[in-house]
Motif scaffolding. Structure first.
Motif, PDB file in Angstrom:
ATOM      1  N   THR A 282       0.669  -1.224  -0.154  1.00  0.00           N
ATOM      2  CA  THR A 282       0.096  -0.049  -0.056  1.00  0.00           C
ATOM      3  C   THR A 282       0.798   1.358   0.152  1.00  0.00           C
ATOM      4  OG1 THR A 282      -0.163   0.089   2.309  1.00  0.00           O
ATOM      5  CG2 THR A 282      -1.721  -1.355   1.247  1.00  0.00           C
ATOM      6  N   LEU A 283       0.302   2.467  -0.218  1.00  0.00           N
ATOM      7  CA  LEU A 283       0.878   3.599  -0.291  1.00  0.00           C
ATOM      8  C   LEU A 283       1.262   4.052   1.162  1.00  0.00           C
ATOM      9  CD1 LEU A 283       1.820   6.404  -1.319  1.00  0.00           C
ATOM     10  CD2 LEU A 283      -0.400   7.162  -0.888  1.00  0.00           C
ATOM     11  N   ASP A 284       0.647   3.875   2.340  1.00  0.00           N
ATOM     12  CA  ASP A 284       1.386   3.820   3.716  1.00  0.00           C
ATOM     13  C   ASP A 284       2.384   2.976   3.932  1.00  0.00           C
ATOM     14  OD1 ASP A 284      -0.609   5.721   3.918  1.00  0.00           O
ATOM     15  OD2 ASP A 284      -2.098   4.603   5.516  1.00  0.00           O
ATOM     16  N   GLN A 285       2.448   1.844   3.481  1.00  0.00           N
ATOM     17  CA  GLN A 285       3.574   0.964   3.758  1.00  0.00           C
ATOM     18  C   GLN A 285       4.929   1.293   2.845  1.00  0.00           C
ATOM     19  OE1 GLN A 285       1.593  -2.789   2.163  1.00  0.00           O
ATOM     20  NE2 GLN A 285       1.335  -3.456   4.448  1.00  0.00           N
ATOM     21  N   LEU A 287       5.570   4.382   2.007  1.00  0.00           N
ATOM     22  CA  LEU A 287       6.086   5.575   2.614  1.00  0.00           C
ATOM     23  C   LEU A 287       6.900   5.263   3.713  1.00  0.00           C
ATOM     24  CD1 LEU A 287       3.020   7.937   2.551  1.00  0.00           C
ATOM     25  CD2 LEU A 287       5.065   8.355   1.132  1.00  0.00           C
ATOM     26  N   ARG A 288       6.292   4.326   4.631  1.00  0.00           N
ATOM     27  CA  ARG A 288       7.242   3.930   5.637  1.00  0.00           C
ATOM     28  C   ARG A 288       8.585   3.194   5.128  1.00  0.00           C
ATOM     29  NH1 ARG A 288       2.066   2.100   7.826  1.00  0.00           N
ATOM     30  NH2 ARG A 288       2.348   0.278   7.357  1.00  0.00           N
ATOM     31  N   GLU A 289       8.381   2.470   4.244  1.00  0.00           N
ATOM     32  CA  GLU A 289       9.644   1.607   3.744  1.00  0.00           C
ATOM     33  C   GLU A 289      10.541   2.760   3.294  1.00  0.00           C
ATOM     34  OE1 GLU A 289       9.727  -1.867   1.307  1.00  0.00           O
ATOM     35  OE2 GLU A 289       7.774  -2.257   1.855  1.00  0.00           O
ATOM     36  N   THR A 290      10.167   3.747   2.825  1.00  0.00           N
ATOM     37  CA  THR A 290      11.001   4.710   2.214  1.00  0.00           C
ATOM     38  C   THR A 290      11.781   5.500   3.182  1.00  0.00           C
ATOM     39  OG1 THR A 290       9.621   5.088   0.005  1.00  0.00           O
ATOM     40  CG2 THR A 290      10.992   6.851   0.676  1.00  0.00           C
ATOM     41  N   VAL A 291      11.031   5.843   4.183  1.00  0.00           N
ATOM     42  CA  VAL A 291      11.708   6.592   5.524  1.00  0.00           C
ATOM     43  C   VAL A 291      12.514   5.447   6.017  1.00  0.00           C
ATOM     44  CG1 VAL A 291      11.361   7.453   7.624  1.00  0.00           C
ATOM     45  CG2 VAL A 291       9.690   8.158   5.719  1.00  0.00           C
ATOM     46  N   VAL A 292      12.240   4.151   6.076  1.00  0.00           N
ATOM     47  CA  VAL A 292      13.176   3.502   6.784  1.00  0.00           C
ATOM     48  C   VAL A 292      14.676   3.423   5.874  1.00  0.00           C
ATOM     49  CG1 VAL A 292      13.749   1.085   7.044  1.00  0.00           C
ATOM     50  CG2 VAL A 292      11.604   1.858   7.684  1.00  0.00           C
ATOM     51  N   MET A 293      14.475   3.417   4.598  1.00  0.00           N
ATOM     52  CA  MET A 293      15.770   3.289   3.782  1.00  0.00           C
ATOM     53  C   MET A 293      16.564   4.838   3.851  1.00  0.00           C
ATOM     54  SD  MET A 293      16.150   2.756  -0.350  1.00  0.00           S
ATOM     55  CE  MET A 293      14.946   1.407  -0.007  1.00  0.00           C
ATOM     56  N   ARG A 294      15.824   5.946   4.151  1.00  0.00           N
ATOM     57  CA  ARG A 294      16.565   7.102   4.340  1.00  0.00           C
ATOM     58  C   ARG A 294      17.382   7.180   5.735  1.00  0.00           C
ATOM     59  NH1 ARG A 294      15.542  10.935   7.586  1.00  0.00           N
ATOM     60  NH2 ARG A 294      15.832  12.807   6.232  1.00  0.00           N
ATOM     61  N   ASP A 295      16.423   6.634   6.675  1.00  0.00           N
ATOM     62  CA  ASP A 295      16.817   6.817   7.840  1.00  0.00           C
ATOM     63  C   ASP A 295      18.192   5.796   7.932  1.00  0.00           C
ATOM     64  OD1 ASP A 295      14.898   8.196   8.522  1.00  0.00           O
ATOM     65  OD2 ASP A 295      13.860   6.963  10.155  1.00  0.00           O
ATOM     66  N   ARG A 296      18.106   4.928   7.721  1.00  0.00           N
ATOM     67  CA  ARG A 296      19.466   3.999   7.626  1.00  0.00           C
ATOM     68  C   ARG A 296      20.475   5.031   7.129  1.00  0.00           C
ATOM     69  NH1 ARG A 296      18.710  -1.516   8.299  1.00  0.00           N
ATOM     70  NH2 ARG A 296      16.468  -2.440   7.953  1.00  0.00           N
ATOM     71  N   ILE A 297      20.423   5.529   5.926  1.00  0.00           N
ATOM     72  CA  ILE A 297      21.436   6.216   5.026  1.00  0.00           C
ATOM     73  C   ILE A 297      21.777   7.430   6.209  1.00  0.00           C
ATOM     74  CG2 ILE A 297      22.133   7.663   3.168  1.00  0.00           C
ATOM     75  CD1 ILE A 297      20.015   5.898   1.837  1.00  0.00           C
ATOM     76  N   VAL A 298      21.064   8.129   6.838  1.00  0.00           N
ATOM     77  CA  VAL A 298      21.067   9.119   7.954  1.00  0.00           C
ATOM     78  C   VAL A 298      21.971   8.742   9.005  1.00  0.00           C
ATOM     79  CG1 VAL A 298      20.118  10.879   9.170  1.00  0.00           C
ATOM     80  CG2 VAL A 298      19.139  10.654   7.031  1.00  0.00           C
ATOM     81  N   ASP A 299      21.580   7.628   9.462  1.00  0.00           N
ATOM     82  CA  ASP A 299      22.117   7.018  10.838  1.00  0.00           C
ATOM     83  C   ASP A 299      23.721   6.625  10.283  1.00  0.00           C
ATOM     84  OD1 ASP A 299      22.138   5.728  13.417  1.00  0.00           O
ATOM     85  OD2 ASP A 299      22.923   4.056  12.235  1.00  0.00           O
ATOM     86  N   ARG A 300      23.907   6.115   9.027  1.00  0.00           N
ATOM     87  CA  ARG A 300      25.436   6.034   8.724  1.00  0.00           C
ATOM     88  C   ARG A 300      26.154   7.054   8.271  1.00  0.00           C
ATOM     89  NH1 ARG A 300      29.996   2.930   9.297  1.00  0.00           N
ATOM     90  NH2 ARG A 300      30.944   2.645   7.372  1.00  0.00           N
TER      91      ARG A 300
END
Length: 384
Positions: A282-285, A287-300
């Protein structure tokens, strides 16, 4: 966990409810522990930038002027380079105003992807003009000729040969990415790995980050900026900005999609829809997956940056500071810019995107994507 709305920076970007005739997108909180900073001369940068665009004929009608001012380009660079010399930063601001017009006409979804030559011909002539301002390769009648030539003369007067070379090469990188994107639109969906490394090209991240350097009096030597750890940080910051662009521009792209011949079509040029299609979610899922990916990069990004800072000299420290400012600055700017709330310049408030930040990442560690996996490798420190 702190979940903080950035509405304080841009109250107009956050309405409690979207118009019944518009589109509303609610984003999951994004990991952004960096403070939002702003250059103290942002109003001066904005006034000068708009006056420059007006002199070159891009604000002749109220609609054109609103389109230019609505990009909030001065705020974009003021957030990214809050400590820069205002006179040097003005060239970056002027370039940003001009390139948003260029992007709208030649690079975005509304351009004619079938006529690649028009774009490529103009692109190579812009690059040559930046390289040699008096080359005379741009048509004197073309609206971009005078402003591009003016910018080229300015950077040759104020920048080192190394900075000029880096700017020219970054434009080649950007335009090659745009050409790839235009061709790829007719060939189906890319893989997530292919999308991420090409997205950082055609979103103009390297070009924008090169303007960082031109706004500084000091010059980082090649051995530092090309060191694996520094280059990884450059790519990470640019990719986070690209992913955030996909988040805050999703409503704009959806608005355009619904007005085309096939309103049910799903546009491929966005990570959110790529994840929806690839993972059948779904769109909500997505969006969450997209944020998870960018959060991993920000943390690194934070991890590698913090290992470099104690060993960095002043030029590298300023560069790392600007890269850091890009993450909150780009996100805050994108939520507020009329470019994304008023997609065609004639429908104010057509799109509302609501976002917030958190100081805890939704995920950490490598996402296991081949084209960017090296960011999580052992990255040696750059030479002093």
């Amino acid at each position: 966990m702190t979940d903080t709305s950035i509405a304080a920076a841009h109250p107009a970007a956050f309405s409690p409810a979207a118009s019944t005739k518009g589109i509303q997108v609610d984003l999951p909180p994004v990991f952004c522990p960096m403070p939002l900073r702003c250059h103290p001369d942002v109003s001066l940068l904005e006034r000068r930038g708009i006056e420059w665009m007006d002199r070159h004929g891009f604000c002749r009608t109220p609609d054109q002027r609103n389109r230019v001012t609505g990009t909030k380009t001065a705020h974009f660079f003021a957030y990214l380079c809050p400590d820069a010399d205002a006179e040097l930063l003005q060239a970056a601001v002027d370039w940003g105003y001009l390139m948003f017009v260029f992007d709208d006409r030649h690079c975005d979804e509304e351009s004619d992807a079938d006529d690649a030559f028009i774009f490529l011909d103009l692109a190579v002539r812009i690059v040559r003009t930046l390289e040699a301002p008096d080359a005379g390769v741009l048509d004197p009648r073309h609206p971009f000729t005078a402003p591009v030539t003016d910018l080229a003369h300015r950077i040759h007067r104020t920048s080192s040969p190394t900075h000029v070379r880096r700017l020219v090469e970054s434009h080649r990188s950007w335009f090659s990415g745009v050409a790839w994107d235009q061709a790829a639109r007719t060939r189906g969906w890319p893989t997530i790995s292919d999308y991420l490394f090409t997205r950082m090209l055609y979103v103009a991240s390297f070009t924008t980050l090169t303007w960082f350097q031109l706004s500084e009096h000091s010059e980082m030597p090649d051995r530092q900026i090309n060191a694996p750890a520094v280059h990884a940080l450059t790519e990470m910051a640019g990719t986070v900005a690209a992913i955030d662009d996909d988040l805050y521009s999703y409503g704009k792209e959806l608005w355009f999609t619904r007005r085309r011949d096939d309103p049910e079509a799903v546009f491929p040029g966005n990570l959110v829809n790529l994840l929806r299609t690839t993972h059948d979610c779904t769109l909500d899922q997505a969006l969450r997956e997209t944020v998870v990916m960018r959060d991993r990069i920000v943390d690194r990004f934070i991890d590698v940056r913090d290992r470099l800072l104690p060993h960095a000299g002043a030029p590298l420290q300023r560069y790392l500071s600007n890269l850091t400012c890009l993450i909150p600055g780009n996100f805050a700017w994108g939520l507020a810019a009329d470019r994304y709330t008023n997609p065609d310049g004639r429908h104010p408030g057509a799109v509302t995107t609501r976002g917030s930040i958190t100081d805890i990442p939704s995920a950490t560690g490598s996402p296991g994507i081949p084209s960017i996996a090296w960011w999580w490798h052992d990255l040696p420190l750059p030479p002093c």
